[in-house]
Design a protein around this motif. Structure first.
Motif, PDB file in Angstrom:
ATOM      1  N   UNK A  86       0.722  -1.244  -0.195  1.00 62.45           N
ATOM      2  CA  UNK A  86      -0.107   0.144   0.101  1.00 62.45           C
ATOM      3  C   UNK A  86       0.680   1.192   0.036  1.00 62.45           C
ATOM      4  N   UNK A  87       0.272   2.260  -0.513  1.00 66.86           N
ATOM      5  CA  UNK A  87       0.838   3.535  -0.506  1.00 66.86           C
ATOM      6  C   UNK A  87       2.214   3.534  -1.490  1.00 66.86           C
ATOM      7  N   UNK A  88       2.542   2.788  -2.325  1.00 68.16           N
ATOM      8  CA  UNK A  88       3.601   2.913  -3.133  1.00 68.16           C
ATOM      9  C   UNK A  88       3.736   3.825  -4.368  1.00 68.16           C
ATOM     10  N   UNK A  89       4.957   4.617  -4.218  1.00 70.30           N
ATOM     11  CA  UNK A  89       5.143   5.691  -5.344  1.00 70.30           C
ATOM     12  C   UNK A  89       5.867   4.999  -6.410  1.00 70.30           C
ATOM     13  N   UNK A  90       5.450   4.556  -7.486  1.00 67.09           N
ATOM     14  CA  UNK A  90       6.293   3.972  -8.372  1.00 67.09           C
ATOM     15  C   UNK A  90       6.921   4.953  -9.546  1.00 67.09           C
ATOM     16  N   UNK A  91       8.135   5.022  -9.809  1.00 63.25           N
ATOM     17  CA  UNK A  91       9.049   5.664 -10.763  1.00 63.25           C
ATOM     18  C   UNK A  91       9.736   4.437 -11.524  1.00 63.25           C
ATOM     19  N   UNK A  92       9.099   3.964 -12.475  1.00 63.26           N
ATOM     20  CA  UNK A  92       9.490   3.043 -13.232  1.00 63.26           C
ATOM     21  C   UNK A  92      10.271   3.500 -14.491  1.00 63.26           C
ATOM     22  N   UNK A  93      11.006   2.837 -15.179  1.00 60.67           N
ATOM     23  CA  UNK A  93      11.679   3.042 -16.403  1.00 60.67           C
ATOM     24  C   UNK A  93      11.628   2.078 -17.502  1.00 60.67           C
ATOM     25  N   UNK A  94      11.289   2.153 -18.824  1.00 61.71           N
ATOM     26  CA  UNK A  94      11.390   1.297 -19.681  1.00 61.71           C
ATOM     27  C   UNK A  94      12.423   1.781 -20.698  1.00 61.71           C
ATOM     28  N   UNK A  95      13.510   0.799 -20.948  1.00 58.03           N
ATOM     29  CA  UNK A  95      14.582   0.828 -21.765  1.00 58.03           C
ATOM     30  C   UNK A  95      14.604   0.169 -22.823  1.00 58.03           C
ATOM     31  N   UNK A  96      14.994   0.785 -24.061  1.00 58.87           N
ATOM     32  CA  UNK A  96      15.206   0.282 -25.118  1.00 58.87           C
ATOM     33  C   UNK A  96      16.414  -0.599 -25.272  1.00 58.87           C
TER      34      UNK A  96
END
Length: 263
Positions: A86-96
């Motif tokens: 709960x209360x997760x703040x995601x900052x994901x990256x997608x990389x070629x």
């Protein structure tokens, strides 16, 4: 995967993204409740990272756990599920894949330095179709350089290939606090204790005792990050005393629970 009386997580949807608009693409997401993303894969590398909350990435080979200051590197084409507290703040990256030729094979958990954390934060504010030859493109390159230098940390629980052992591991994951011994498991599975011990070490690289301890300690990260008392977490994990839990935690992570999350 409810545990310790927690409610069933809701399912997140995966955004339709036929291709990446740029070699590095940032995704920001706020998850107020426990969430699960169904099994899927991407044609690009994914860095699952949360500035707050704990992420678990499940693949066919293991569970990869990322509390704050850690991130999970998921290579292209690897089927996986994502669980978040709960209360997760995601900052994901997608990389070629064209910009990650330096990366080692396989999923792994990375240490996120203060610099790398701030670079990821800053990149989340960059326009999706940023100017690759401009300042935003240079920021993306520095971000890639820091990812390439990020060390791997042992926050992974390997899963065995042998179906008998997988059955054992599924039961332990459902009830990590249970105290069933290796002898008792060998009797249930119709194997000698020596054979079961050998198979476990062969398939996971860990002894049965070490595997179960890592299972319990990785499971402790979410309630600790959420502010649960160390004594309560220790008992829920199957430890008889808080001091024994803290000693095991320090041995596994190199810090006490308080030090780990302050860091």
């Amino acid at each position: 995967m409810p545990r310790n009386g927690q409610s069933k997580p809701y399912r997140r949807t995966i955004p339709g993204l036929p291709s990446l608009p740029r070699p590095v693409y940032g995704r920001t997401e706020s998850l107020p409740n426990r969430a699960l993303t169904h099994r899927h894969s991407h044609p690009w590398v994914q860095l699952s990272y949360a500035i707050q909350g704990v992420l678990e990435i499940h693949t066919d080979t293991g569970r990869f756990v990322a509390p704050p200051q850690r991130a999970v590197w998921i290579p292209a084409g690897v089927p996986h599920r994502v669980f978040s507290s709960p209360r997760t703040e995601m900052r994901s990256l997608y990389l070629d894949c064209s910009v990650t030729a330096w990366a080692a094979e396989g999923c792994r958990v990375l240490q996120v330095s203060d610099l790398l954390r701030e670079l990821i934060r800053a990149f989340s504010d960059v326009p999706v179709e940023y100017e690759e030859s401009g300042a935003d493109g240079r920021l993306a390159q520095v971000l890639l350089d820091q990812l390439a230098a990020a060390p791997t940390v042992e926050l992974m629980l390997p899963l065995p290939h042998d179906e008998r052992l997988r059955q054992l591991c599924r039961q332990l994951q459902a009830q990590p606090e249970q105290a069933t011994t290796l002898t008792q498991w060998s009797q249930r599975l119709g194997l000698s204790e020596k054979t079961l011990s050998r198979l476990f070490l062969r398939d996971t690289g860990l002894t049965f005792r070490a595997w179960r301890q890592r299972l319990r300690l990785l499971g402790a990260l979410t309630p600790l990050e959420q502010g649960a008392r160390v004594t309560d977490v220790a008992l829920d994990c199957g430890y008889d005393s808080t001091s024994a839990f803290i000693a095991a935690f320090r041995q596994q992570f190199g810090a006490t629970p308080g030090e780990f999350f302050r860091g």
